[in-house]
Design a protein around this motif. Structure first.
Motif, short mmCIF file in Angstrom:
data_model
loop_
_atom_site.label_atom_id
_atom_site.label_comp_id
_atom_site.label_asym_id
_atom_site.label_seq_id
_atom_site.Cartn_x
_atom_site.Cartn_y
_atom_site.Cartn_z
N PHE A 85 16.61 -48.96 -62.09
CA PHE A 85 17.15 -48.59 -60.79
C PHE A 85 16.13 -47.78 -59.99
CE2 PHE A 85 21.23 -49.55 -62.77
CZ PHE A 85 21.87 -50.21 -61.74
N SER A 86 15.50 -46.81 -60.64
CA SER A 86 14.52 -45.98 -59.95
C SER A 86 13.36 -46.82 -59.43
CB SER A 86 13.99 -44.90 -60.90
OG SER A 86 15.03 -44.03 -61.31
N LYS A 87 12.89 -47.75 -60.27
CA LYS A 87 11.78 -48.61 -59.88
C LYS A 87 12.12 -49.43 -58.65
CE LYS A 87 11.63 -52.47 -61.86
NZ LYS A 87 11.64 -53.45 -62.97
N ARG B 141 15.36 -55.91 -53.41
CA ARG B 141 15.77 -56.71 -54.56
C ARG B 141 15.68 -55.86 -55.81
NH1 ARG B 141 15.65 -62.31 -53.96
NH2 ARG B 141 16.54 -62.29 -56.04
N ILE B 142 16.69 -55.94 -56.64
CA ILE B 142 16.69 -55.13 -57.86
C ILE B 142 15.63 -55.61 -58.84
CG2 ILE B 142 18.46 -56.49 -59.02
CD1 ILE B 142 18.21 -52.73 -59.31
N ARG C 283 8.49 -38.70 -57.51
CA ARG C 283 9.56 -38.58 -58.51
C ARG C 283 9.65 -39.84 -59.36
NH1 ARG C 283 12.20 -36.06 -54.02
NH2 ARG C 283 13.24 -38.02 -53.46
N PHE C 284 9.39 -41.00 -58.74
CA PHE C 284 9.39 -42.24 -59.50
C PHE C 284 8.29 -42.24 -60.55
CE2 PHE C 284 7.15 -46.35 -59.85
CZ PHE C 284 8.09 -47.04 -60.59
N ALA D 229 17.67 -44.92 -70.90
CA ALA D 229 16.56 -44.47 -70.06
C ALA D 229 15.89 -45.65 -69.37
CB ALA D 229 15.55 -43.70 -70.91
N ARG D 230 15.68 -46.75 -70.09
CA ARG D 230 15.01 -47.90 -69.49
C ARG D 230 15.85 -48.54 -68.39
NH1 ARG D 230 10.60 -49.97 -71.77
NH2 ARG D 230 9.81 -48.98 -73.66
N LEU D 231 17.14 -48.64 -68.60
CA LEU D 231 18.01 -49.22 -67.58
C LEU D 231 18.09 -48.31 -66.36
CD1 LEU D 231 20.86 -50.57 -69.90
CD2 LEU D 231 18.89 -51.82 -68.95
#
Length: 362
Positions: free
Chosen positions: A33-35, A316-317, A49-50, A27-29
């Motif tokens: 991506f969502s963040k 940027r990720i 949604r975020f 879930a955290r990983l």
């Protein structure tokens, strides 16, 4: 003979807790991506949604399916890599039996043999999951990648620059304690500036007595060296790349390299190889998950980054847009408190040990 797992309530509870912790990290990983993607989106519904994802994942500790969720294949690979990482932590958790000694070699030779025994795609996934977890902690503690290890994308053990020895020691604690570390820092991270988060991390550095980067970075960097007889027997053909028995119950396409890995090393896939190379060059943090990526995720990624370019945003990720920025003092303090000091001396295995390894491994 393999050890027998005791069929007790305690052992079953331990297994249940481990599986729950794996789900927490998936879930955290996914949240990472969502963040990252939401920061380049101009759609208000995307931000809503975020926030829903953040509430479920960070506050309630549950997963939340959204447009950035991992596919079934990616999720299986990530869960398998997390379990493999936990096994590695259980076997080789970093500790220092010699007090303040900085020349402790740990169990590097055994770690090298363990890493050599993995199928190549599993080693790539293990390397990637290490990087993804480290990236998550990096953002929580506002480290800005300064003391994080770097490695050549999709080439485990090559081009490695070690990260801070305290950070690597923290990584050796296992999934449960790492999840607790992340949770503790998240309780404060939105209410404090970068210097506060960095200060809390530096306090961790003073509370630990690490023994150099002998948990993961050093054995991974050495186990593919060209010399033999130092620390370990190099066995490049120890695990066959073909003819391996499939993992029972594994989804299709998970008993080998991911689509992205296969494409990146395929000379006939020039167009996609160029896209992946662009992804790595423009966004050096994003490679940490590439070992798990399928084609659909790559296409969605470039769709979002193209939208970002149109509206003039930089994607940027590992995004620090929410933070106040890194000062020169913070940078110097981080480097001073957590130097990437390997503190390791190569040693030659006794001839008797080398003979035993060769006889066992054929």
């Amino acid at each position: 003979m393999l050890p027998t797992i005791p069929r007790t309530l305690a052992s079953l509870s331990r297994i249940q807790l481990l599986l729950q912790t794996v789900e927490i990290w998936v879930a955290r990983l996914h949240f990472n991506f969502s963040k990252s993607y939401v920061l380049v989106s101009q759609d208000p519904q995307c931000f809503e949604r975020f926030l829903k994802t953040q509430d479920k994942v960070i506050i309630r500790g549950r997963d939340n399916q959204d447009e950035h969720s991992f596919s079934e294949v990616e999720s299986y690979r990530i869960r398998r890599a997390l379990l493999l990482f936990e096994l590695y932590c259980t076997l080789f958790h970093s500790y220092n039996p010699h007090g303040s000694s900085k020349q402790h070699n740990g169990r590097v030779s055994e770690q090298m043999l363990f890493l050599q025994s993995l199928q190549p795609f599993l080693l790539t996934e293990l390397d990637a999951i290490y990087g993804m977890i480290e990236c998550h902690l990096d953002w929580n503690w506002r480290l800005h990648g300064i003391i994080c290890r770097t490695s050549l994308p999709l080439h485990p053990g090559h081009g490695v620059r070690p990260g801070g020895e305290t950070l690597e020691y923290i990584m050796s604690q296992g999934l449960e304690l790492l999840a607790q570390e992340a949770s503790d820092s998240e309780n404060l991270m939105y209410e404090n500036e970068d210097s506060d988060a960095i200060g809390r991390y530096c306090m961790r550095c003073t509370s630990h007595n690490p023994i150099g980067n002998t948990f993961f970075t050093t054995p991974l960097g050495h186990c593919f060296s060209d010399y033999q007889g130092i620390d370990s027997i190099r066995i490049p053909t120890m695990v066959p790349t073909t003819g391996m028995v499939s993992w029972r119950g594994a989804p299709d396409r998970t008993n080998g390299s991911s689509w992205l890995c296969r494409t990146y090393f395929d000379p006939d896939e020039k167009q996609n190889r160029d896209r992946i190379a662009t992804l790595i060059n423009e966004d050096p943090h994003n490679w940490m998950g590439l070992a798990f990526w399928e084609e659909d995720r790559l296409n969605r990624h470039f769709k979002l980054t193209e939208e970002a370019r149109i509206i003039g945003l930089k994607y940027r990720i590992s995004n620090y847009e929410f933070t106040t920025g890194l000062t020169d003092r913070d940078r110097e303090w981080l480097i001073f408190m957590d130097v990437p000091n390997v503190g390791y001396i190569s040693t030659r295995l006794p001839d008797s040990a080398a003979t035993i390894y060769q006889s066992i491994l054929g």
